[in-house]
Design an enzyme around this catalytic site. Sequence first.
Site, PDB file in Angstrom:
ATOM      1  CG  ASN A 226      -1.828  -1.099   1.323  1.00 31.40           C
ATOM      2  OD1 ASN A 226      -1.612  -2.110   1.986  1.00 31.40           O
ATOM      3  ND2 ASN A 226      -2.582  -1.366   0.198  1.00 31.40           N
TER       4      ASN A 226
ATOM      5  CB  VAL B 229       0.295   6.112   2.129  1.00 31.00           C
ATOM      6  CG1 VAL B 229      -0.300   5.282   3.218  1.00 31.00           C
ATOM      7  CG2 VAL B 229       1.813   6.352   2.817  1.00 31.00           C
ATOM      8  CB  CYS B 230      -2.968   3.066  -1.393  1.00 24.86           C
ATOM      9  SG  CYS B 230      -4.730   2.603  -1.981  1.00 24.86           S
ATOM     10  CG  LEU B 231      -4.811   4.688   5.473  1.00 27.66           C
ATOM     11  CD1 LEU B 231      -5.129   3.182   5.688  1.00 27.66           C
ATOM     12  CD2 LEU B 231      -3.652   5.013   6.373  1.00 27.66           C
TER      13      LEU B 231
ATOM     14  CB  SER C  95      -6.294  -1.467  -2.275  1.00 31.22           C
ATOM     15  OG  SER C  95      -6.149  -0.103  -2.556  1.00 31.22           O
TER      16      SER C  95
END
Length: 167
Positions: free
Chosen positions: A84, A92-94, A125
């Site tokens: 992520n 950052v993928c959050l 993801s």
Amino acid sequence: MSPNLAAAKRLRKELQNLERAKEQDPDIFLIPDGDNILRWTALLKGPCDTPYAEGVFQLAIDCGSDYPLSPPKIKFLTKIFHPNVHFRTGDVCLDILKKEWSPAWGVQAACRAILALLSDPDADSPLNCDAGNMIRGGDMLAYNTTARMYSVENAMFLAWPTTTATK
């Protein structure tokens, strides 16, 4: 009050709360930029029982003029292997840093969420497809070994600061 002033006021309040806290978060060390309260540096201690354990990871935090109505932009400055986290840019993928953000949260809460993500990656993801494919394929040995190698090569393994630094 202009959005920039409101954001700065909120961040000064967050900083005061951090400085006043009887017990600092043991895994997060936040340092505001002395010249621009909208920019912070975070040092995150890698969670135990992960390939990031014992490493200290540096992140850049940029709060826009509409903070806290919009989430801060956070990226890893320390190279990290995680599904992520974009390997090249550190983005950052959050979800809470995107559409699930709430103004009730702050910089420290966002960092806490990133630490949770390090402990529990979301391979469905991925920003780093190699890391995501390793986890989805069930090859945890390859993922953990690669993540640990990058941690040892790139993360700091230093004495941990004990107080919030301010300029």
